[in-house]
Design a protein around this motif. Sequence first.
Motif, mmCIF file in Angstrom:
data_model
loop_
_atom_site.group_PDB
_atom_site.id
_atom_site.type_symbol
_atom_site.label_atom_id
_atom_site.label_comp_id
_atom_site.label_asym_id
_atom_site.label_seq_id
_atom_site.Cartn_x
_atom_site.Cartn_y
_atom_site.Cartn_z
ATOM 1 N N GLN A 1 20.407 72.745 79.623
ATOM 2 C CA GLN A 1 21.429 72.086 80.444
ATOM 3 C C GLN A 1 22.763 72.768 80.181
ATOM 4 O O GLN A 1 23.243 72.779 79.053
ATOM 5 C CB GLN A 1 21.517 70.603 80.087
ATOM 6 C CG GLN A 1 22.581 69.835 80.833
ATOM 7 C CD GLN A 1 22.503 68.343 80.565
ATOM 8 O OE1 GLN A 1 21.589 67.666 81.039
ATOM 9 N NE2 GLN A 1 23.423 67.836 79.786
ATOM 10 N N LEU A 2 23.334 73.344 81.242
ATOM 11 C CA LEU A 2 24.573 74.098 81.095
ATOM 12 C C LEU A 2 25.610 73.584 82.096
ATOM 13 O O LEU A 2 25.370 73.593 83.304
ATOM 14 C CB LEU A 2 24.326 75.590 81.332
ATOM 15 C CG LEU A 2 25.524 76.513 81.126
ATOM 16 C CD1 LEU A 2 25.915 76.553 79.658
ATOM 17 C CD2 LEU A 2 25.207 77.912 81.627
ATOM 18 N N LEU B 1 21.761 73.555 85.930
ATOM 19 C CA LEU B 1 23.092 74.168 85.959
ATOM 20 C C LEU B 1 24.040 73.256 86.739
ATOM 21 O O LEU B 1 23.744 72.881 87.887
ATOM 22 C CB LEU B 1 23.019 75.541 86.616
ATOM 23 C CG LEU B 1 24.321 76.315 86.722
ATOM 24 C CD1 LEU B 1 24.781 76.767 85.336
ATOM 25 C CD2 LEU B 1 24.145 77.530 87.631
ATOM 26 N N TYR B 2 25.191 72.919 86.098
ATOM 27 C CA TYR B 2 26.156 72.038 86.729
ATOM 28 C C TYR B 2 27.509 72.738 86.813
ATOM 29 O O TYR B 2 27.932 73.412 85.864
ATOM 30 C CB TYR B 2 26.333 70.752 85.914
ATOM 31 C CG TYR B 2 25.085 69.917 85.780
ATOM 32 C CD1 TYR B 2 24.797 68.902 86.680
ATOM 33 C CD2 TYR B 2 24.200 70.138 84.718
ATOM 34 C CE1 TYR B 2 23.658 68.111 86.547
ATOM 35 C CE2 TYR B 2 23.064 69.362 84.573
ATOM 36 C CZ TYR B 2 22.788 68.349 85.490
ATOM 37 O OH TYR B 2 21.665 67.585 85.346
ATOM 38 N N TYR B 3 28.143 72.548 87.949
ATOM 39 C CA TYR B 3 29.536 72.971 88.053
ATOM 40 C C TYR B 3 30.231 72.109 89.100
ATOM 41 O O TYR B 3 29.978 72.253 90.306
ATOM 42 C CB TYR B 3 29.668 74.451 88.430
ATOM 43 C CG TYR B 3 31.115 74.850 88.631
ATOM 44 C CD1 TYR B 3 32.025 74.738 87.579
ATOM 45 C CD2 TYR B 3 31.573 75.273 89.854
ATOM 46 C CE1 TYR B 3 33.349 75.064 87.750
ATOM 47 C CE2 TYR B 3 32.901 75.613 90.036
ATOM 48 C CZ TYR B 3 33.789 75.503 88.984
ATOM 49 O OH TYR B 3 35.102 75.804 89.162
ATOM 50 N N LYS C 1 28.705 68.938 76.600
ATOM 51 C CA LYS C 1 27.506 68.535 77.323
ATOM 52 C C LYS C 1 26.443 69.623 77.328
ATOM 53 O O LYS C 1 25.306 69.351 77.732
ATOM 54 C CB LYS C 1 27.859 68.186 78.770
ATOM 55 C CG LYS C 1 28.839 67.028 78.922
ATOM 56 C CD LYS C 1 29.155 66.790 80.401
ATOM 57 C CE LYS C 1 30.179 65.660 80.569
ATOM 58 N NZ LYS C 1 30.517 65.446 82.004
ATOM 59 N N SER C 2 26.789 70.818 76.926
ATOM 60 C CA SER C 2 25.882 71.957 77.059
ATOM 61 C C SER C 2 25.250 72.312 75.727
ATOM 62 O O SER C 2 25.840 72.123 74.655
ATOM 63 C CB SER C 2 26.633 73.180 77.609
ATOM 64 O OG SER C 2 27.251 72.897 78.836
ATOM 65 N N THR C 3 24.053 72.848 75.838
ATOM 66 C CA THR C 3 23.351 73.412 74.692
ATOM 67 C C THR C 3 22.873 74.806 75.077
ATOM 68 O O THR C 3 22.258 74.982 76.128
ATOM 69 C CB THR C 3 22.155 72.548 74.282
ATOM 70 O OG1 THR C 3 22.617 71.244 73.912
ATOM 71 C CG2 THR C 3 21.425 73.177 73.103
#
Length: 819
Positions: free
Chosen positions: A534-535, A584-586, A501-503
């Motif tokens: 988007q990370l 930022l997603y976690y 999902k990340s770039t």
Amino acid sequence: MALPTQNNPENPAPPRKKWKRIALRIFLFLVILVVAGYTGLAWYMHTHKEEVLASLTKNLNEGITGNLSIGDMETTFLGGFPGVSVELQNVVLRDSLYNTHKRTLLTAGNAQVSLNVLALLRGTVQIKKVGISNAAIYIYVSPDGYSNTAVFKKKPKQPDGSGGGSSLPELRKFSLDNVSFTADNQMRNKLYKFKVHSLKGALNYTSTGFKADVGLQALAESMAFNTTRGTFMGNKELDGTFDITYNEEEGVLDFAPEKLMIGKEKFIISARLGVGANSKFRINIENDNILWKDAAYLLSKNITDKLMMFDIKKPIAVTCLLDGDFNSSDDPLIDVHATVEDNVLVTPGGDVTHCNFNGHFINEHVKDKGYTDANSAITLTNFTGEYFELPFTIKKAAILNLDKPIATGDFSSSFKMDRLKNLVDDNLLKFGKGTADLKLTFRADVVNYRLAKPLVNGKIAIKDATVTYVPRKLQFKDVSVGLNFTKDDLFISEIELKTGKSTVKMEGSVKNFLNLYYTNPDKVVLEWNMYSPQLHVGEFMAFLGSRQKAKRNIPKSNKGNFTDGLDLLFEKANFDMRMKVDKLYYNSFYATDARAIILLLNNSVQVKKLGLNHAGGTVQLTGTMQQGNTNRYSINANINNVNVSRFFAAFDNFGLDKLQSDNLKGYFSSQANVSGYINSSGGLVPKSMDGRVTFNLKKGKLLNFEPVVDVGKFAFPFRDVRNIEFYDLKGTLDVKGEKVKIHPMQISSSVLNMDVEGTYSFGRGTEIYIDVPLRNPKKDRKITDKEELAKRRNRGIVVHLNAKDGDDGKVKVKLGGKG
């Protein structure tokens, strides 16, 4: 008619038969004459043995300044036919200074000498052939330059037309059998030593010198142009013939190209050797089918050791030139050329297959700087091959200064990324699709056969690659990388990594990269600038766990040290990262406009500065994390005006069972200085936190918090305990494991006011003291004077409560204040 008879004078014999009888009588006369002559010579030699020996000794001693002694002499007629041959026994030749240096020039057990018969009859001795066997010849030059060859006097030159210009015009043949020859030049540190099994030669004199045909069988025990550097052709058998021309005026022996066996190898040898005052030499050696190691072992040890850094599996074509001076203390010029075609080159770093190149070794890389290791060079041109199935081209490469070797050259290659599996173990890095193009020039020291302090210029371009970093189970797709090498620095540009999902887009640099890579990888610092629109942090949580050591699928010998070097680099290198992330997603955590400076050290993470927008507020953080089976963290956080409900939800309610994000409203600010543990999945280890937290809740509300609702039904039935508003709630908490120490804290709300202090435990050990004024706070809502509010706060009845663990493990609230 009567037949003619022999005695009939009227019928003479035919002329043909008559001449036969005459010829036979002449032949018999000559035989009788020779026999009579040899009989006379035998009688003469026998009766005049002492005179002949004395004459021979005198004749030989006339040409020397030392002493020649002959033990005995025997006549062997047939050995010198038609001349006279004598066998001299126990011949010893010494110069006049023998008693000083103790080196005998010649010791011969047997010397066959063929004499001129006519000269012998005239009372003189002229030698036509010499054969020496079971002898030792020792030519000695002392440290001060004196030589025992001073025993010979230079004889006057013969006039033209007298049969040649040689000092021994009658010597036509010579031979040596079982003769050791030593030339020991201690002034120039040279030692030439041969064991001559057989040497036979014939001389043909000319107006300028002579021509000779020589056959040789010998053992080359030493050919040391400088004894401190070792010998050429050490202990190699020699077998061949020589076509030699001598020019007396120039003092030069020319050896025409001829085959010579050196050991088991067949060479073509030609040479030009100076004799007498001219001590220069030039020797050409060729072999079109010899193994690299066999050629290297023919050179001196100091050169062999350098050449044996490498090996070439199949035979190659080699030419070698030795050009020097026998009287010089230095090595000669050594110029070696080799042609390699479709071969296998063995190097300390692995094998190169299908290789083709022209190789050149010379010990005078810079003209007139001497023939030394420091001025030596190995040069490779037009080099093509495959290194672990990776094709490459080197237009020119060289190893300079073999005392302190320096490698220089260019390197280019293009290949598919999946071919790297042959070079890098796929338990470290696994490559899928993609291509790589390399164009580099390099310069590096060579220490213990490995590159050190390298300087590299050029580019490496990787496009559309798939890479998995196995020790941390990280997979990247569509990887594009541009690596720019400028001397000892590395600049990395155009990197784009994609996970599920990340770039991530990156660029960076490493100062003194290659030198540290080879010598001190734990000092490599990669300075990264990273941007991600988007990370998803969860895709990189493998970095929280301990890094697993890469296992090998293929033996180390098949891949040199490359996998080990990369593995060590990934383990030891440091990363100084500056990050910018739009989203930022976690897990449940979401932030925007995240910016950070992070230093990744060996098994540790240092967050120098981190700032982000979260839940309508901001978060700033510094801290460290030490990696292990569980990861210990230590952070200083400043949380400003975040939505408390979203903040609690983002951190899974901080492990609280009763208090949930839906129970809270308001804007939360906090300063936290805490440490604890995070598991390899990124979750907080329960009851591991230790530190202090101060907080402030503005416009706070406690909604439908069941423990309060249950108490409020009985204690405050007419107050809205399901919707409690807080007025600027502040507090300080000390967290240690499962216990939280609550510093004295005033809670002012729409339902009731409380003064709270004590200890709350997530396990056992809760003991909280609560003072609750029963006065309804709504009566004081319109009062703004803080002093007045403080006076009214505790008016009326104040209930003192004590919350403690019961026997069943549940918290029990009882009347009773702090004792």
